[in-house]
Design a protein around this motif. Structure first.
Motif, PDB file in Angstrom:
ATOM      1  N   TYR A  75      13.329   9.199  -2.481  1.00 28.21           N
ATOM      2  CA  TYR A  75      12.169   8.588  -1.949  1.00 28.21           C
ATOM      3  C   TYR A  75      10.956   9.673  -2.113  1.00 28.21           C
ATOM      4  CZ  TYR A  75       9.338   7.358   1.946  1.00 28.21           C
ATOM      5  OH  TYR A  75       8.537   7.077   3.204  1.00 28.21           O
ATOM      6  N   ALA A  76      11.289  10.841  -1.531  1.00 28.06           N
ATOM      7  CA  ALA A  76      10.202  11.803  -1.522  1.00 28.06           C
ATOM      8  C   ALA A  76       9.689  12.206  -3.024  1.00 28.06           C
ATOM      9  CB  ALA A  76      10.849  12.946  -0.675  1.00 28.06           C
ATOM     10  N   TYR A  77      10.812  12.275  -3.970  1.00 27.71           N
ATOM     11  CA  TYR A  77      10.464  12.469  -5.381  1.00 27.71           C
ATOM     12  C   TYR A  77       9.567  11.645  -5.857  1.00 27.71           C
ATOM     13  CZ  TYR A  77      11.626  13.396 -10.174  1.00 27.71           C
ATOM     14  OH  TYR A  77      11.388  13.679 -11.570  1.00 27.71           O
ATOM     15  N   ALA A  78       9.636  10.091  -5.450  1.00 28.26           N
ATOM     16  CA  ALA A  78       8.868   9.268  -5.848  1.00 28.26           C
ATOM     17  C   ALA A  78       7.402   9.580  -5.559  1.00 28.26           C
ATOM     18  CB  ALA A  78       9.440   7.852  -5.705  1.00 28.26           C
ATOM     19  N   LEU A  79       7.212   9.761  -4.323  1.00 28.41           N
ATOM     20  CA  LEU A  79       5.923  10.286  -3.711  1.00 28.41           C
ATOM     21  C   LEU A  79       5.199  11.253  -4.201  1.00 28.41           C
ATOM     22  CD1 LEU A  79       6.630   9.100   0.027  1.00 28.41           C
ATOM     23  CD2 LEU A  79       5.563   7.871  -1.660  1.00 28.41           C
ATOM     24  N   GLU A  80       6.041  12.251  -4.291  1.00 27.22           N
ATOM     25  CA  GLU A  80       5.411  13.479  -5.076  1.00 27.22           C
ATOM     26  C   GLU A  80       5.187  13.150  -6.525  1.00 27.22           C
ATOM     27  OE1 GLU A  80       4.606  15.998  -3.554  1.00 27.22           O
ATOM     28  OE2 GLU A  80       5.775  15.999  -1.713  1.00 27.22           O
ATOM     29  N   GLN A  81       5.791  12.257  -7.454  1.00 26.40           N
ATOM     30  CA  GLN A  81       5.581  11.874  -8.723  1.00 26.40           C
ATOM     31  C   GLN A  81       3.976  11.324  -8.826  1.00 26.40           C
ATOM     32  OE1 GLN A  81       8.157  10.091 -11.431  1.00 26.40           O
ATOM     33  NE2 GLN A  81       9.730  10.570 -10.230  1.00 26.40           N
ATOM     34  N   LEU A  82       3.647  10.426  -7.594  1.00 31.43           N
ATOM     35  CA  LEU A  82       2.649   9.672  -7.459  1.00 31.43           C
ATOM     36  C   LEU A  82       1.369  10.771  -7.242  1.00 31.43           C
ATOM     37  CD1 LEU A  82       0.727   7.112  -7.267  1.00 31.43           C
ATOM     38  CD2 LEU A  82       1.595   6.999  -4.940  1.00 31.43           C
ATOM     39  N   GLU A  83       1.614  11.548  -6.254  1.00 31.69           N
ATOM     40  CA  GLU A  83       0.702  12.490  -5.729  1.00 31.69           C
ATOM     41  C   GLU A  83       0.201  13.545  -6.961  1.00 31.69           C
ATOM     42  OE1 GLU A  83       0.178  13.336  -1.186  1.00 31.69           O
ATOM     43  OE2 GLU A  83       2.343  13.948  -1.944  1.00 31.69           O
ATOM     44  N   ALA A  84       1.344  14.078  -7.552  1.00 29.54           N
ATOM     45  CA  ALA A  84       1.214  14.869  -8.788  1.00 29.54           C
ATOM     46  C   ALA A  84       0.327  14.463  -9.778  1.00 29.54           C
ATOM     47  CB  ALA A  84       2.478  15.362  -9.279  1.00 29.54           C
ATOM     48  N   ALA A  85       0.745  13.053 -10.229  1.00 30.58           N
ATOM     49  CA  ALA A  85      -0.220  12.296 -11.297  1.00 30.58           C
ATOM     50  C   ALA A  85      -1.434  12.191 -11.027  1.00 30.58           C
ATOM     51  CB  ALA A  85       0.678  10.984 -11.751  1.00 30.58           C
ATOM     52  N   PHE A  86      -1.567  11.831  -9.957  1.00 28.77           N
ATOM     53  CA  PHE A  86      -3.099  11.663  -9.282  1.00 28.77           C
ATOM     54  C   PHE A  86      -4.036  12.907  -9.550  1.00 28.77           C
ATOM     55  CE2 PHE A  86      -6.095  12.075  -5.879  1.00 28.77           C
ATOM     56  CZ  PHE A  86      -6.913  11.413  -6.203  1.00 28.77           C
ATOM     57  N   TYR A  87      -3.218  14.172  -9.061  1.00 26.96           N
ATOM     58  CA  TYR A  87      -4.204  15.372  -8.918  1.00 26.96           C
ATOM     59  C   TYR A  87      -4.271  15.968 -10.498  1.00 26.96           C
ATOM     60  CZ  TYR A  87      -4.676  15.253  -3.910  1.00 26.96           C
ATOM     61  OH  TYR A  87      -4.880  15.156  -2.753  1.00 26.96           O
ATOM     62  N   LEU A 142      10.180   1.985   3.878  1.00 24.21           N
ATOM     63  CA  LEU A 142       9.884   0.595   3.386  1.00 24.21           C
ATOM     64  C   LEU A 142       8.410   0.435   3.564  1.00 24.21           C
ATOM     65  CD1 LEU A 142      12.892  -1.669   4.172  1.00 24.21           C
ATOM     66  CD2 LEU A 142      12.442  -0.444   2.069  1.00 24.21           C
ATOM     67  N   GLU A 143       7.758   0.781   4.554  1.00 25.83           N
ATOM     68  CA  GLU A 143       6.412   0.728   5.049  1.00 25.83           C
ATOM     69  C   GLU A 143       5.490   1.384   3.803  1.00 25.83           C
ATOM     70  OE1 GLU A 143       2.740   1.095   8.117  1.00 25.83           O
ATOM     71  OE2 GLU A 143       4.852   1.750   8.685  1.00 25.83           O
ATOM     72  N   VAL A 144       5.950   2.737   3.695  1.00 21.49           N
ATOM     73  CA  VAL A 144       5.344   3.583   2.756  1.00 21.49           C
ATOM     74  C   VAL A 144       5.470   3.194   1.431  1.00 21.49           C
ATOM     75  CG1 VAL A 144       5.470   6.018   1.909  1.00 21.49           C
ATOM     76  CG2 VAL A 144       5.519   5.742   4.372  1.00 21.49           C
ATOM     77  N   LEU A 145       6.432   2.512   0.923  1.00 19.37           N
ATOM     78  CA  LEU A 145       6.722   2.326  -0.465  1.00 19.37           C
ATOM     79  C   LEU A 145       5.678   1.165  -0.705  1.00 19.37           C
ATOM     80  CD1 LEU A 145      10.533   2.927  -0.715  1.00 19.37           C
ATOM     81  CD2 LEU A 145       8.646   4.193  -2.128  1.00 19.37           C
ATOM     82  N   GLY A 146       5.777   0.162   0.362  1.00 19.58           N
ATOM     83  CA  GLY A 146       4.593  -1.071   0.240  1.00 19.58           C
ATOM     84  C   GLY A 146       3.420  -0.849  -0.012  1.00 19.58           C
ATOM     85  N   ILE A 147       2.895   0.348   0.750  1.00 24.51           N
ATOM     86  CA  ILE A 147       1.497   0.839   0.730  1.00 24.51           C
ATOM     87  C   ILE A 147       1.291   1.356  -0.851  1.00 24.51           C
ATOM     88  CG2 ILE A 147      -0.168   2.463   1.519  1.00 24.51           C
ATOM     89  CD1 ILE A 147       0.801   1.996   4.082  1.00 24.51           C
ATOM     90  N   ALA A 148       2.283   2.323  -1.306  1.00 25.56           N
ATOM     91  CA  ALA A 148       2.212   3.117  -2.434  1.00 25.56           C
ATOM     92  C   ALA A 148       2.274   2.237  -3.725  1.00 25.56           C
ATOM     93  CB  ALA A 148       3.409   4.092  -2.585  1.00 25.56           C
ATOM     94  N   SER A 149       2.925   1.147  -3.601  1.00 26.35           N
ATOM     95  CA  SER A 149       3.032  -0.127  -4.749  1.00 26.35           C
ATOM     96  C   SER A 149       1.967  -0.193  -5.331  1.00 26.35           C
ATOM     97  CB  SER A 149       3.963  -1.151  -4.155  1.00 26.35           C
ATOM     98  OG  SER A 149       3.170  -1.981  -3.349  1.00 26.35           O
ATOM     99  N   ALA A 150       0.800  -0.107  -4.723  1.00 31.80           N
ATOM    100  CA  ALA A 150      -0.753  -0.607  -5.286  1.00 31.80           C
ATOM    101  C   ALA A 150      -0.878   0.566  -6.314  1.00 31.80           C
ATOM    102  CB  ALA A 150      -1.546  -0.692  -4.430  1.00 31.80           C
ATOM    103  N   PHE A 151      -0.177   1.663  -6.422  1.00 33.24           N
ATOM    104  CA  PHE A 151      -0.589   2.589  -7.230  1.00 33.24           C
ATOM    105  C   PHE A 151       0.710   2.844  -8.320  1.00 33.24           C
ATOM    106  CE2 PHE A 151      -3.256   3.387  -3.687  1.00 33.24           C
ATOM    107  CZ  PHE A 151      -4.441   3.479  -4.400  1.00 33.24           C
ATOM    108  N   VAL A 152       1.800   2.153  -7.982  1.00 33.78           N
ATOM    109  CA  VAL A 152       2.909   2.329  -8.952  1.00 33.78           C
ATOM    110  C   VAL A 152       3.250   1.058  -9.620  1.00 33.78           C
ATOM    111  CG1 VAL A 152       5.401   3.082  -8.993  1.00 33.78           C
ATOM    112  CG2 VAL A 152       3.770   4.154  -7.148  1.00 33.78           C
TER     113      VAL A 152
END
Length: 235
Positions: free
Chosen positions: A69-81, A213-223
């Motif tokens: 779960y943390a790895y997925a979020l870090e992938q998103l942030e790394a890709a953005f920056y 689940l709340e975090v992933l729901g928010i992040a889904s707009a960008f994944v």
């Protein structure tokens, strides 16, 4: 909380080995990839039995699930920056560029750390969707950075108590403190003296927290990649 275990000691050693070595420029370029290709991560195939089109990329259960779960979020942030630093928004000052480059390097390091710790248990690369972001516009970029950093801090805060291995919890605590530094400086770039306002800090002086689940729901707009978090712990 469990007492110190062999797995805890190994996790701490992996953390120390990774963070004790600085990311040199050539190493970073290998991590980030060249140009936009470094941002466009491709979803993994059927690496695990549950990695199907119907269920999505399966994060797993227990501590492995939380680490993925943390790895997925870090992938998103790394890709953005990585994309931000590949072509800075119009009017970016040198100070702003330096800050965003530092954040990029941190997020790439976090991403690679989780990937290495998880090993064969790591999910594949996620395909991101940044179509709503105008990377040439300062307001769009910094606004998205603020949203990602605030979300990341709340995600670590909400998932920490779900970890059972003390070593993993220690690492998560160290990473969330860096994410909070990112959130603070991004807020200052947007609006001075807003680094710890009531949008993120409550009346008790505590940062906000969100469950996975709340975090992933928010992040889904960008994944684009569908994520299966059905077996993540909740208590």
């Amino acid at each position: 909380m469990k007492n110190s275990t062999k797995s805890e000691d190994q996790a701490l050693l992996r953390e120390q080995d990774f963070f004790s070595s600085k990311l040199e420029r050539r190493s970073f370029l290998r991590f980030a990839g060249a140009g936009a290709a470094g941002m466009a991560l491709v979803a993994a195939g059927c690496k695990k039995d549950k990695d199907t089109l119907e269920s999505g990329v399966y994060l797993g259960s227990g501590d492995i699930g939380i680490l993925n779960y943390a790895y997925a979020l870090e992938q998103l942030e790394a890709a953005f920056y990585v994309q931000v630093a590949n072509s800075f928004y119009t009017g970016a000052t040198q100070a702003e560029k330096d800050i965003l480059i530092d954040i990029r390097d941190h997020e790439v390091a976090h991403r690679e750390f989780f990937k290495n710790v998880l090993g064969e248990n790591a999910i594949g690369g996620l395909e991101v969707n940044f179509s709503s972001i105008n990377f040439a516009d300062r307001t769009s970029v910094l606004g998205t950075a603020k949203a990602f950093e605030d979300l990341g801090v709340s995600a670590y805060n909400g998932a920490g108590f779900l970890l059972r291995d003390a070593g993993y919890l220690t690492v998560a605590g160290k990473i969330v403190s860096v994410e909070a530094r990112h959130a603070a400086i991004i807020r200052e770039l947007i609006t001075p003296n807003s680094f710890a306002n009531n949008e993120v800090i409550d009346a008790n002086g505590l940062d906000k927290s969100r469950m996975p689940l709340e975090v992933l729901g928010i992040a889904s707009a960008f994944v684009k990649t569908k994520i299966n978090a059905n077996d993540l712990p909740t208590t």
